[in-house]
Design a protein around this motif. Sequence first.
Motif, PDB file in Angstrom:
ATOM      1  N   HIS A 143      -4.132  12.567  -5.329  1.00  0.00           N
ATOM      2  CA  HIS A 143      -4.727  11.122  -4.892  1.00  0.00           C
ATOM      3  C   HIS A 143      -5.367  10.597  -5.514  1.00  0.00           C
ATOM      4  O   HIS A 143      -6.395   9.923  -5.281  1.00  0.00           O
ATOM      5  CB  HIS A 143      -5.510  11.845  -3.592  1.00  0.00           C
ATOM      6  CG  HIS A 143      -4.718  12.447  -2.530  1.00  0.00           C
ATOM      7  ND1 HIS A 143      -3.990  11.651  -1.619  1.00  0.00           N
ATOM      8  CD2 HIS A 143      -4.684  13.725  -2.210  1.00  0.00           C
ATOM      9  CE1 HIS A 143      -3.538  12.640  -0.806  1.00  0.00           C
ATOM     10  NE2 HIS A 143      -3.737  13.952  -0.994  1.00  0.00           N
ATOM     11  N   ASN A 144      -4.934  10.157  -6.662  1.00  0.00           N
ATOM     12  CA  ASN A 144      -5.196   9.292  -7.495  1.00  0.00           C
ATOM     13  C   ASN A 144      -4.027   8.192  -7.991  1.00  0.00           C
ATOM     14  O   ASN A 144      -3.140   8.766  -8.745  1.00  0.00           O
ATOM     15  CB  ASN A 144      -5.831   9.580  -8.865  1.00  0.00           C
ATOM     16  CG  ASN A 144      -6.374   8.566  -9.925  1.00  0.00           C
ATOM     17  OD1 ASN A 144      -5.654   7.959 -10.465  1.00  0.00           O
ATOM     18  ND2 ASN A 144      -7.885   8.853 -10.170  1.00  0.00           N
ATOM     19  N   ILE A 145      -4.172   6.912  -7.596  1.00  0.00           N
ATOM     20  CA  ILE A 145      -2.954   5.928  -7.772  1.00  0.00           C
ATOM     21  C   ILE A 145      -2.739   5.964  -9.170  1.00  0.00           C
ATOM     22  O   ILE A 145      -1.225   5.714  -9.495  1.00  0.00           O
ATOM     23  CB  ILE A 145      -3.373   4.495  -7.171  1.00  0.00           C
ATOM     24  CG1 ILE A 145      -3.422   4.950  -5.545  1.00  0.00           C
ATOM     25  CG2 ILE A 145      -2.434   3.562  -7.561  1.00  0.00           C
ATOM     26  CD1 ILE A 145      -4.181   3.637  -4.850  1.00  0.00           C
ATOM     27  N   LEU A 165       2.132   1.606  -3.402  1.00  0.00           N
ATOM     28  CA  LEU A 165       1.190   2.100  -4.205  1.00  0.00           C
ATOM     29  C   LEU A 165       0.852   3.331  -4.223  1.00  0.00           C
ATOM     30  O   LEU A 165       0.393   4.132  -5.167  1.00  0.00           O
ATOM     31  CB  LEU A 165       0.005   1.109  -4.056  1.00  0.00           C
ATOM     32  CG  LEU A 165      -1.275   0.797  -5.289  1.00  0.00           C
ATOM     33  CD1 LEU A 165      -0.619   0.834  -6.653  1.00  0.00           C
ATOM     34  CD2 LEU A 165      -2.270  -0.011  -4.849  1.00  0.00           C
ATOM     35  N   GLU A 166       0.694   3.870  -2.918  1.00  0.00           N
ATOM     36  CA  GLU A 166       0.263   5.324  -2.687  1.00  0.00           C
ATOM     37  C   GLU A 166       1.263   6.303  -2.956  1.00  0.00           C
ATOM     38  O   GLU A 166       1.191   7.543  -2.804  1.00  0.00           O
ATOM     39  CB  GLU A 166      -0.319   5.455  -1.408  1.00  0.00           C
ATOM     40  CG  GLU A 166      -1.671   4.687  -1.100  1.00  0.00           C
ATOM     41  CD  GLU A 166      -2.992   5.293  -1.741  1.00  0.00           C
ATOM     42  OE1 GLU A 166      -2.741   6.412  -2.122  1.00  0.00           O
ATOM     43  OE2 GLU A 166      -3.999   4.775  -1.468  1.00  0.00           O
ATOM     44  N   LEU A 210      -0.986   8.917 -10.328  1.00  0.00           N
ATOM     45  CA  LEU A 210       0.490   9.143  -9.696  1.00  0.00           C
ATOM     46  C   LEU A 210       1.607   8.322 -10.312  1.00  0.00           C
ATOM     47  O   LEU A 210       2.369   8.826 -10.535  1.00  0.00           O
ATOM     48  CB  LEU A 210       0.292   8.656  -8.337  1.00  0.00           C
ATOM     49  CG  LEU A 210       1.839   8.416  -7.290  1.00  0.00           C
ATOM     50  CD1 LEU A 210       2.331   9.750  -7.342  1.00  0.00           C
ATOM     51  CD2 LEU A 210       1.197   7.801  -6.208  1.00  0.00           C
ATOM     52  N   HIS A 211       1.329   6.960 -10.797  1.00  0.00           N
ATOM     53  CA  HIS A 211       2.283   6.246 -11.361  1.00  0.00           C
ATOM     54  C   HIS A 211       2.634   6.596 -12.758  1.00  0.00           C
ATOM     55  O   HIS A 211       3.503   6.299 -13.337  1.00  0.00           O
ATOM     56  CB  HIS A 211       2.041   4.839 -10.931  1.00  0.00           C
ATOM     57  CG  HIS A 211       2.331   4.559  -9.619  1.00  0.00           C
ATOM     58  ND1 HIS A 211       3.360   4.223  -8.922  1.00  0.00           N
ATOM     59  CD2 HIS A 211       1.172   4.282  -8.468  1.00  0.00           C
ATOM     60  CE1 HIS A 211       3.362   4.008  -7.530  1.00  0.00           C
ATOM     61  NE2 HIS A 211       1.934   3.991  -7.276  1.00  0.00           N
ATOM     62  N   THR A 256       0.607  -1.264   0.164  1.00  0.00           N
ATOM     63  CA  THR A 256      -0.054  -0.157  -0.153  1.00  0.00           C
ATOM     64  C   THR A 256       0.825   1.231   0.014  1.00  0.00           C
ATOM     65  O   THR A 256       0.570   2.032  -0.714  1.00  0.00           O
ATOM     66  CB  THR A 256      -0.896   0.042   1.106  1.00  0.00           C
ATOM     67  OG1 THR A 256      -1.838  -1.043   1.157  1.00  0.00           O
ATOM     68  CG2 THR A 256      -1.968   1.271   1.383  1.00  0.00           C
ATOM     69  N   GLU A 272       1.070  13.526  -6.711  1.00  0.00           N
ATOM     70  CA  GLU A 272       0.750  12.979  -5.533  1.00  0.00           C
ATOM     71  C   GLU A 272      -0.323  13.642  -4.780  1.00  0.00           C
ATOM     72  O   GLU A 272      -1.435  13.035  -4.195  1.00  0.00           O
ATOM     73  CB  GLU A 272       1.995  13.203  -4.474  1.00  0.00           C
ATOM     74  CG  GLU A 272       3.216  12.388  -5.046  1.00  0.00           C
ATOM     75  CD  GLU A 272       4.648  12.523  -4.232  1.00  0.00           C
ATOM     76  OE1 GLU A 272       4.375  13.479  -3.360  1.00  0.00           O
ATOM     77  OE2 GLU A 272       5.603  11.956  -4.378  1.00  0.00           O
ATOM     78  N   VAL A 290       3.850   6.783  -1.127  1.00  0.00           N
ATOM     79  CA  VAL A 290       4.834   7.069   0.159  1.00  0.00           C
ATOM     80  C   VAL A 290       6.273   6.517   0.033  1.00  0.00           C
ATOM     81  O   VAL A 290       7.171   7.376   0.347  1.00  0.00           O
ATOM     82  CB  VAL A 290       4.108   6.389   1.328  1.00  0.00           C
ATOM     83  CG1 VAL A 290       4.714   6.879   2.621  1.00  0.00           C
ATOM     84  CG2 VAL A 290       2.574   6.929   1.515  1.00  0.00           C
TER      85      VAL A 290
END
Length: 260
Positions: free
Chosen positions: A165-167, A27-28, A170-171, A24, A162, A30
């Motif tokens: 707040h959409n995974i 994925l997030e 983000l990636h 997690t 970041e 962090v």
Amino acid sequence: MTSPIFARIQSSRTADDIVSQIETLILEGVLRVGDRLPGERDLSVQFDVSRPILRSALKSLEGKGLLTTRHGGGTFVADVIGEVFSKPMMDLISSHRKAAADYLEYRREIESIAADYAAQRATEDDRLLLRRIMEAMQEAFETNDFKKEAELDVELHNAIGECAHNIILLHTLRSCYRLLADDVFYNRTVIYGFPGARAKLLEQHRAIFEAIMASNSTGARAAVHQHIDFIQRAQTDATRSSAWQDVSRLRRNQRESDTK
């Protein structure tokens, strides 16, 4: 000393619980590519699990390709972003002129969405991070630190991704900015060298930042579009200027050889 990001395992204290938590965090966003995990003793204390359970979890994550262990050097988050744009694909698209235009077109649209979401969703911690990056950009500008400016350019855009707040955003954006950081499509230092370009870029970054801070999603989208449009024009001008210089040099060399 920063606060630990790993939380005490509350339930059954199995390796699966640790695997889930670290997955997690990756994925997030962090935990980032290359981040080093705390040592085994510290990590087992933070998770409040035995070392055998921790080792089992780390081994599982390594088997999934999410962590990598360097002999005598610790455990790190693996390069999971590289799979989005593999090295052969990066080499292929960087050698085709149309790809540079497509890259900026993609950035214009996807970053405007990220900035829109960031304006709506940024938390106080997100806003603090953005402010710190913006202040560092201002300082780099004032001290003529081109290298630092280029690094902070990527960092600011990453941070906005970041804050969305959409995974998935983000990636995909992180893989996109890797190409930016590596100057795959264009050399940002060339653009910085154009008269007034550095001040213009700082102004544009500040406009994006201020729109997000004001929760102005429409303004954030518009600021991103203006920023990417400027980069596109500057890149075209840089390419033309380079071509002119090459032709001028050839003419001079030819005429000098004729006089000998």
